[in-house]
Write a protein that holds these residues in place. Sequence first.
Motif, PDB file in Angstrom:
ATOM      1  N   ASN A   1      -7.270  17.423  40.012  1.00 56.75           N
ATOM      2  CA  ASN A   1      -7.929  17.584  41.309  1.00 56.75           C
ATOM      3  C   ASN A   1      -7.799  16.367  42.215  1.00 56.75           C
ATOM      4  O   ASN A   1      -7.857  16.491  43.443  1.00 56.75           O
TER       5      ASN A   1
ATOM      6  N   ASN B   1     -16.400  25.889  43.148  1.00 53.24           N
ATOM      7  CA  ASN B   1     -17.048  24.665  42.659  1.00 53.24           C
ATOM      8  C   ASN B   1     -16.355  23.450  43.272  1.00 53.24           C
ATOM      9  O   ASN B   1     -16.265  23.319  44.472  1.00 53.24           O
ATOM     10  N   ASP B   2     -15.805  22.560  42.445  1.00 53.48           N
ATOM     11  CA  ASP B   2     -15.109  21.382  42.961  1.00 53.48           C
ATOM     12  C   ASP B   2     -13.596  21.575  42.986  1.00 53.48           C
ATOM     13  O   ASP B   2     -12.845  20.616  43.212  1.00 53.48           O
ATOM     14  N   ASN B   3     -13.135  22.801  42.777  1.00 54.75           N
ATOM     15  CA  ASN B   3     -11.704  23.080  42.716  1.00 54.75           C
ATOM     16  C   ASN B   3     -11.221  23.725  44.009  1.00 54.75           C
ATOM     17  O   ASN B   3     -11.844  24.668  44.512  1.00 54.75           O
ATOM     18  N   LYS B   4     -10.112  23.191  44.524  1.00 60.02           N
ATOM     19  CA  LYS B   4      -9.545  23.712  45.763  1.00 60.02           C
ATOM     20  C   LYS B   4      -8.045  23.916  45.575  1.00 60.02           C
ATOM     21  O   LYS B   4      -7.310  22.971  45.253  1.00 60.02           O
TER      22      LYS B   4
ATOM     23  N   SER C   1      -6.076  17.259  50.568  1.00 59.79           N
ATOM     24  CA  SER C   1      -7.352  17.647  49.975  1.00 59.79           C
ATOM     25  C   SER C   1      -7.260  18.785  48.973  1.00 59.79           C
ATOM     26  O   SER C   1      -8.276  19.219  48.440  1.00 59.79           O
TER      27      SER C   1
END
Length: 270
Positions: free
Chosen positions: A244, A106-109, A143
């Motif tokens: 994040n 999803n929006d997690n890295k 990032s």
Amino acid sequence: MKVLFFGDVFGKAGRRIVCDYLAELKEEFNPDFVILNGENLADGRGLTEKTSKALFNAGVDAITGGNHLWDRAESWDYIKNNPAIIKPLNYPASAPGNPSYTIVKNDNKLTIINLCGQLFMPPTNSPFIAFETWFNSSYIYNSSCILIDFHSESTSEKRAFGWFVDGKVSAVIGTHTHIQTADEEILPQGTAYITDVGMTGAHNSVIGVKKEIIIEKFKHCLPLRYESSDLGPQINAVYLELDNLTHKAQKILRIRRPIEYKNSIFNEEL
């Protein structure tokens, strides 16, 4: 971002615990990523395709290693070809394994690094220099949250490394000694830290091995064949919450939970 990290998963007892209780822990903590140290998965000596696949199938996203990662020579090709098995960054490039691993959901890295200490450990390059070289040449830190499994015997080396990377990475999780420490904290610049997350496995033992064998070894100084214990199963882990945007830690929670099985955990194949 929420992360669940299991301390050194030792042998069949540790594998059984993770497979049986991961779903329950996921329901409780709702982690985005599940990571474990797996250098002792195969009866305390390295890992195999069979022992690691059971954990991946149970919902583990990545497995970190350490100095025992390559104890099973028959597994070297498997380790080499599986990017989710992370070797120590400061070992030679020729050693099988992925030196870093980035997971995106999803929006997690999240980027995961494994490093080995030098004090009281097999020879390897400096983890400080290895990390600094990687960090200065990588775009990841702009990032991604970064989690480091620092696999080391020495508490002072782990502590020094925590200070060294404070503010540069999201978390430093100590592994290797199989004894959980009660010093979890968020360092001043935002890095979550614990000296050792402990061992997920049989705690009625000496760091996973039947205690009678180790006592005899200490008494008589004779080489004895190690056998994994199945008594006193226990989860040792940490739960992390990471930001994040800033990549700083917001929470670190130490988990230490004894477990009761009605029958021997070795009765079932795994």
